[in-house]
Design an enzyme around this catalytic site. Structure first.
Site, PDB file in Angstrom:
ATOM      1  CE1 TYR A 186     -18.337 -26.650 -25.070  1.00  0.00           C
ATOM      2  CE2 TYR A 186     -17.045 -27.378 -23.191  1.00  0.00           C
ATOM      3  CZ  TYR A 186     -17.377 -26.397 -24.109  1.00  0.00           C
ATOM      4  OH  TYR A 186     -16.743 -25.184 -24.073  1.00  0.00           O
ATOM      5  CB  SER A 193     -13.272 -26.026 -23.011  1.00  0.00           C
ATOM      6  OG  SER A 193     -13.824 -25.987 -21.703  1.00  0.00           O
TER       7      SER A 193
HETATM    8  P1  NAD Z   1     -21.135 -18.023 -28.367  1.00  0.00           P
HETATM    9  O1  NAD Z   1     -22.418 -18.770 -28.249  1.00  0.00           O
HETATM   10  O2  NAD Z   1     -21.069 -16.619 -27.885  1.00  0.00           O
HETATM   11  O3  NAD Z   1     -20.617 -18.047 -29.878  1.00  0.00           O
HETATM   12  C1  NAD Z   1     -20.586 -19.237 -30.627  1.00  0.00           C
HETATM   13  C2  NAD Z   1     -20.753 -18.891 -32.083  1.00  0.00           C
HETATM   14  O4  NAD Z   1     -20.691 -20.128 -32.838  1.00  0.00           O
HETATM   15  C3  NAD Z   1     -22.095 -18.236 -32.423  1.00  0.00           C
HETATM   16  O5  NAD Z   1     -21.917 -17.082 -33.216  1.00  0.00           O
HETATM   17  C4  NAD Z   1     -22.837 -19.323 -33.174  1.00  0.00           C
HETATM   18  O6  NAD Z   1     -23.771 -18.821 -34.147  1.00  0.00           O
HETATM   19  C5  NAD Z   1     -21.693 -20.081 -33.836  1.00  0.00           C
HETATM   20  N1  NAD Z   1     -22.112 -21.433 -34.238  1.00  0.00           N
HETATM   21  C6  NAD Z   1     -22.784 -22.332 -33.491  1.00  0.00           C
HETATM   22  N2  NAD Z   1     -23.061 -23.423 -34.214  1.00  0.00           N
HETATM   23  C7  NAD Z   1     -22.540 -23.221 -35.459  1.00  0.00           C
HETATM   24  C8  NAD Z   1     -22.515 -23.978 -36.659  1.00  0.00           C
HETATM   25  N3  NAD Z   1     -23.114 -25.182 -36.729  1.00  0.00           N
HETATM   26  N4  NAD Z   1     -21.893 -23.476 -37.736  1.00  0.00           N
HETATM   27  C9  NAD Z   1     -21.320 -22.234 -37.675  1.00  0.00           C
HETATM   28  N5  NAD Z   1     -21.324 -21.469 -36.585  1.00  0.00           N
HETATM   29  C10 NAD Z   1     -21.934 -21.951 -35.480  1.00  0.00           C
HETATM   30  O7  NAD Z   1     -20.063 -18.951 -27.605  1.00  0.00           O
HETATM   31  P2  NAD Z   1     -18.636 -18.635 -26.958  1.00  0.00           P
HETATM   32  O8  NAD Z   1     -18.795 -18.678 -25.493  1.00  0.00           O
HETATM   33  O9  NAD Z   1     -17.997 -17.464 -27.589  1.00  0.00           O
HETATM   34  O10 NAD Z   1     -17.854 -19.964 -27.357  1.00  0.00           O
HETATM   35  C11 NAD Z   1     -16.954 -20.026 -28.419  1.00  0.00           C
HETATM   36  C12 NAD Z   1     -16.054 -21.235 -28.232  1.00  0.00           C
HETATM   37  O11 NAD Z   1     -15.341 -21.112 -27.008  1.00  0.00           O
HETATM   38  C13 NAD Z   1     -16.796 -22.570 -28.161  1.00  0.00           C
HETATM   39  O12 NAD Z   1     -16.086 -23.563 -28.863  1.00  0.00           O
HETATM   40  C14 NAD Z   1     -16.781 -22.890 -26.680  1.00  0.00           C
HETATM   41  O13 NAD Z   1     -16.829 -24.262 -26.436  1.00  0.00           O
HETATM   42  C15 NAD Z   1     -15.447 -22.299 -26.260  1.00  0.00           C
HETATM   43  N6  NAD Z   1     -15.346 -21.992 -24.842  1.00  0.00           N
HETATM   44  C16 NAD Z   1     -16.211 -21.113 -24.271  1.00  0.00           C
HETATM   45  C17 NAD Z   1     -16.092 -20.852 -22.918  1.00  0.00           C
HETATM   46  C18 NAD Z   1     -17.008 -19.893 -22.226  1.00  0.00           C
HETATM   47  O14 NAD Z   1     -16.999 -19.903 -21.010  1.00  0.00           O
HETATM   48  N7  NAD Z   1     -17.768 -19.082 -22.926  1.00  0.00           N
HETATM   49  C19 NAD Z   1     -15.103 -21.480 -22.156  1.00  0.00           C
HETATM   50  C20 NAD Z   1     -14.237 -22.368 -22.777  1.00  0.00           C
HETATM   51  C21 NAD Z   1     -14.370 -22.614 -24.142  1.00  0.00           C
END
Ligand code: NAD
Length: 252
Positions: free
Chosen positions: A147, A134
Site C-alpha cells: 500500500y 494517502s
Molecule cells: P472502500 O473500500 O470504501 O472503497 C473502495 C472501492 O474500490 C470499492 O467500491 C471497491 O469495490 C473498489 N475496488 C476495489 N478493487 C477494485 C478493482 N480491482 N477494480 C475496481 N474497483 C475496485 O475504500 P475507501 O476507504 O473509500 O478508499 C478509497 C481510496 O482512498 C483508496 O485508494 C484508499 O487507499 C484511499 N484512502 C482511504 C483512506 C481511508 O481512511 N479510508 C485514507 C487514505 C486514502
C-alpha cells in the site's frame, strides 16, 4: 457551459462514492467504475450517471473503462483515481500476489487510465486528474508495504503528469488523507480491535488518532469537497501537489 464528464474509480463505496455524488451535484456527468456491480450500478442510476463494470487490476479493465466513456460521451474531463484496498502483513509474510495486485490497482491503473484519458484532455485543452493517495504516500507505517509503496509511487506519477499536462490545461494532484470513515477503515478498526483486545473506540482514539492534532476521523464528503475544488477552474494553478488532509499528522 460544456457538460463535464468525470470518471471515478472505486465509485461504489466510501470516498469514491462521495466524490461521484459531489461531482454529480456540481453538474458533471459521472462514470462510476467498480468491481461491485450491484452497488456501482445502483448509485450511478441514482446520480443519472453511468456504470462500467471493470477489474482495474487488469489492463483490459482500464482500457474498457476509457473506451466505454469515450464511446458514450466522446471525451473525458476529469479522472479521479480512487479504487484501492489494504492488506496488512509483515514483509516476510506479505503475499507476493497481494503485492502485485495492489501495485496493479493503486499505481499501474492510475498510470494506464491517465494515459488513456490524456489525448482527449489534451485535445480540449482542459483536464483534471485527481489521485486519491494517502498520508501513507508521504510517511510509512509497518505492515503496509505494498500500500505504502503504491501510494508513494502515485505521488511520482502525479508530479510527472502535472509537468507534462501544464501546457495543455491539464492539472494533476494527489490528495493525501489520514483515516477516513469508510468501509475500508471500518474493517481495519475491527481487525485492530481483535488483535489488540480493545474496543473500536479505543482503536480509533489510542492507535489511529495518536499522531493526529484533530482527534476525529475524516468524513468521505470532506475529501469529495476537496476533489470538487481541484476540479474547478479556480484551481487551475494548483498542480503537481501532494495535498495533505491529515488531521495534522505530518505537522510534527
Ligand atoms: P472502500 O473500500 O470504501 O472503497 C473502495 C472501492 O474500490 C470499492 O467500491 C471497491 O469495490 C473498489 N475496488 C476495489 N478493487 C477494485 C478493482 N480491482 N477494480 C475496481 N474497483 C475496485 O475504500 P475507501 O476507504 O473509500 O478508499 C478509497 C481510496 O482512498 C483508496 O485508494 C484508499 O487507499 C484511499 N484512502 C482511504 C483512506 C481511508 O481512511 N479510508 C485514507 C487514505 C486514502
Amino acid at each position: 457551459m460544456t457538460l463535464k464528464i468525470a470518471i471515478v474509480t472505486g465509485g461504489a463505496s466510501g470516498i469514491g462514492l462521495a466524490c461521484a455524488e459531489r461531482l454529480a451535484a456540481d453538474g458533471m456527468r459521472v462514470v462510476i467504475a467498480d468491481m461491485n456491480e450491484n452497488a456501482g450500478a445502483a448509485h450511478a442510476k441514482r446520480l443519472a450517471g453511468d456504470f462500467v463494470l471493470a477489474d482495474l487490476t487488469q489492463r483490459k479493465g482500464c482500457r474498457h473503462l476509457v473506451d466505454e466513456t469515450l464511446r458514450k460521451h466522446g471525451t473525458v474531463h476529469v479522472l479521479v483515481n480512487n479504487a484501492g484496498y489494504q492488506h496488512v502483513a509483515p514483509i516476510e509474510e506479505f503475499p507476493e500476489d497481494q503485492w502485485e495486485r495492489m501495485i496493479a490497482l493503486m499505481l499501474t491503473a492510475p498510470f494506464l487510465l491517465t494515459r488513456y484519458c490524456w489525448p482527449a484532455m489534451q485535445k480540449q485543452k482542459w483536464g483534471r486528474v485527481v489521485n486519491i493517495a494517502s498520508i501513507h504516500a508521504l510517511v510509512a507505517s509497518p505492515f503496509k508495504v505494498a500500500y505504502i509503496a503504491a501510494k508513494h509511487g502515485l505521488v511520482g506519477l502525479t508530479r510527472t503528469a502535472a509537468l507534462e499536462g501544464g501546457e495543455s490545461g491539464i492539472t494533476a494532484n494527489a490528495i493525501c488523507p489520514a483515516y477516513v470513515r469508510t468501509p475500508l477503515v471500518d474493517n481495519q478498526i475491527a481487525d485492530q480491535a481483535k488483535a489488540n483486545r480493545m474496543s473500536p473506540e479505543e482503536v480509533i482514539g489510542k492507535i489511529m488518532l495518536a499522531p493526529a492534532a484533530v482527534k476525529r476521523l475524516i468524513e468521505p464528503a470532506e475529501v469529495a469537497g476537496f476533489v470538487s475544488y481541484l476540479c474547478s477552474d479556480a484551481a487551475g494553478t494548483i498542480t503537481g501537489s501532494a495535498l495533505t488532509m491529515d488531521l495534522g499528522w505530518t505537522a510534527r
